[in-house]
Structure formats: structure tokens, C-alpha cells
Design a protein around this motif. Structure first.
Motif, PDB file in Angstrom:
ATOM      1  N   GLU A 154       0.817  -1.219   0.000  1.00  0.00           N
ATOM      2  CA  GLU A 154       0.000   0.000   0.000  1.00  0.00           C
ATOM      3  C   GLU A 154       0.851   1.271   0.000  1.00  0.00           C
ATOM      4  O   GLU A 154       0.469   2.265  -0.606  1.00  0.00           O
ATOM      5  CB  GLU A 154      -0.967   0.007   1.184  1.00  0.00           C
TER       6      GLU A 154
ATOM      7  N   GLU B 265       3.769   1.751  -1.437  1.00  0.00           N
ATOM      8  CA  GLU B 265       4.248   1.980  -2.800  1.00  0.00           C
ATOM      9  C   GLU B 265       3.116   2.509  -3.685  1.00  0.00           C
ATOM     10  O   GLU B 265       3.322   3.404  -4.504  1.00  0.00           O
ATOM     11  CB  GLU B 265       4.833   0.682  -3.368  1.00  0.00           C
ATOM     12  N   LYS B 266       1.910   1.980  -3.508  1.00  0.00           N
ATOM     13  CA  LYS B 266       0.752   2.469  -4.268  1.00  0.00           C
ATOM     14  C   LYS B 266       0.459   3.928  -3.933  1.00  0.00           C
ATOM     15  O   LYS B 266       0.116   4.713  -4.817  1.00  0.00           O
ATOM     16  CB  LYS B 266      -0.482   1.614  -3.973  1.00  0.00           C
TER      17      LYS B 266
ATOM     18  N   ILE C 181       2.549   6.534  -5.939  1.00  0.00           N
ATOM     19  CA  ILE C 181       2.330   6.724  -7.377  1.00  0.00           C
ATOM     20  C   ILE C 181       1.705   8.097  -7.624  1.00  0.00           C
ATOM     21  O   ILE C 181       0.729   8.478  -6.982  1.00  0.00           O
ATOM     22  CB  ILE C 181       1.443   5.605  -7.965  1.00  0.00           C
TER      23      ILE C 181
END
Length: 155
Positions: free
Chosen positions: A26, A28-29, A32
Motif C-alpha cells: 500500500e 508503494e501504491k 504513485i
């Protein structure tokens, strides 16, 4: 030449909630569109051994790199990530690791906040020692800022 940087911040959520972000994919998401252009899961599900490809935003120091989760310890809330290809390794570094640790806040008896510690460890070849100056706390501050903002917005 070996070096270490550390950034610690308090987050007004329980440690278990912070770990649900920092200890999984989560985080890393959440990066974005902010720190990175894209994240591709090459292998794994967010546990130890997971490999990710990162594409950074235009204007970043490097365009892409590959990292691996070398440790995901759910009991102690510790995650270690090492760069496998690209990134700092293209600048004479032989090792680049980030460690994320979530701890209960010892100054909070209610359990409603925790401490998030991000540590960067690196080793750079002697002939590229000047490149050690490329490593700063700025990415750590950005990651904790994005993480904290995400946690506070998600209630």
C-alpha cells in the motif's frame, strides 16, 4: 564508504494501522503520482522476496530502479528493502537499503499514535565516494509525509 541516514516521525494512528500501510504494498501504491510515476510488481505479494520496478517522475535523479523486500516481519513491524538494479547502484553504490520500523509511541498511553522510523544504509565504492553526497533525507521525509497524509485521511 558506509553511511546511514535516519528519519523518525510520530503518526496519530495506532501502530497496527500504520503497519497496514508501511508493511504492505500500500505504501508503494500511495507514492504513485507523488514520488514515482509507476510501480510494477515483478514478483511476490508484498511479503519477503517481493520484487518491484519503479519508474520515477521526469526530472528525478534517475529514471528507474528495481528493489526487493528482503525482510517483512509482521510481528515486530519491520520491513527492509534493498535496491537490486539501477538507482544509486548506477552511481557507484554497492549496497542501498531502506528499513521501515513501526513502534508504539512510548509517550502515548492510549495507543492512538506510533513512531515511524525510516533508515537508509548504503555503501559506496571508494572511487565513487563523492557520490555519497547524493544520499539525503529528502526521500525519507517525502515517504513519511505521503504515508502520514494517507493514514490521517483514511481515518
Amino acid at each position: 564508504m558506509f553511511g546511514t541516514l535516519l528519519e523518525e516521525t510520530e503518526v496519530k494512528v495506532p501502530a497496527s494501522k500504520a503497519w497496514a500501510l508501511y508493511g504492505t504494498l500500500e505504501l508503494e501504491k500511495a507514492m504513485i503520482g507523488k514520488l514515482v510515476e509507476a510501480v510494477e510488481v515483478v514478483e511476490g505479494d508484498g511479503g519477503t522476496g517481493t520484487i518491484l520496478n519503479f519508474t520515477l517522475k521526469p526530472g528525478s535523479r534517475f529514471s528507474c530502479y528495481r528493489e526487493k523486500f528482503t525482510k517483512v516481519d509482521n510481528e515486530n513491524k519491520v520491513k527492509e528493502i534493498e535496491v537490486l538494479e539501477g538507482g544509486f547502484l548506477d552511481f557507484g553504490f554497492t549496497f542501498y537499503r531502506c528499513r521501515i520500523e513501526i513502534k508504539e509511541n512510548p509517550n502515548d498511553d492510549t495507543g492512538s499514535s506510533c513512531l515511524v522510523t525510516l533508515t537508509t544504509e548504503y555503501d559506496v565504492k571508494e572511487e565513487a565516494a563523492d557520490n555519497a553526497s547524493l544520499v539525503t533525507n529528502k526521500p525519507l521525509v517525502s515517504i513519511t509525509s505521503i504515508g502520514n497524509e494517507y493514514l490521517l485521511k483514511s481515518g
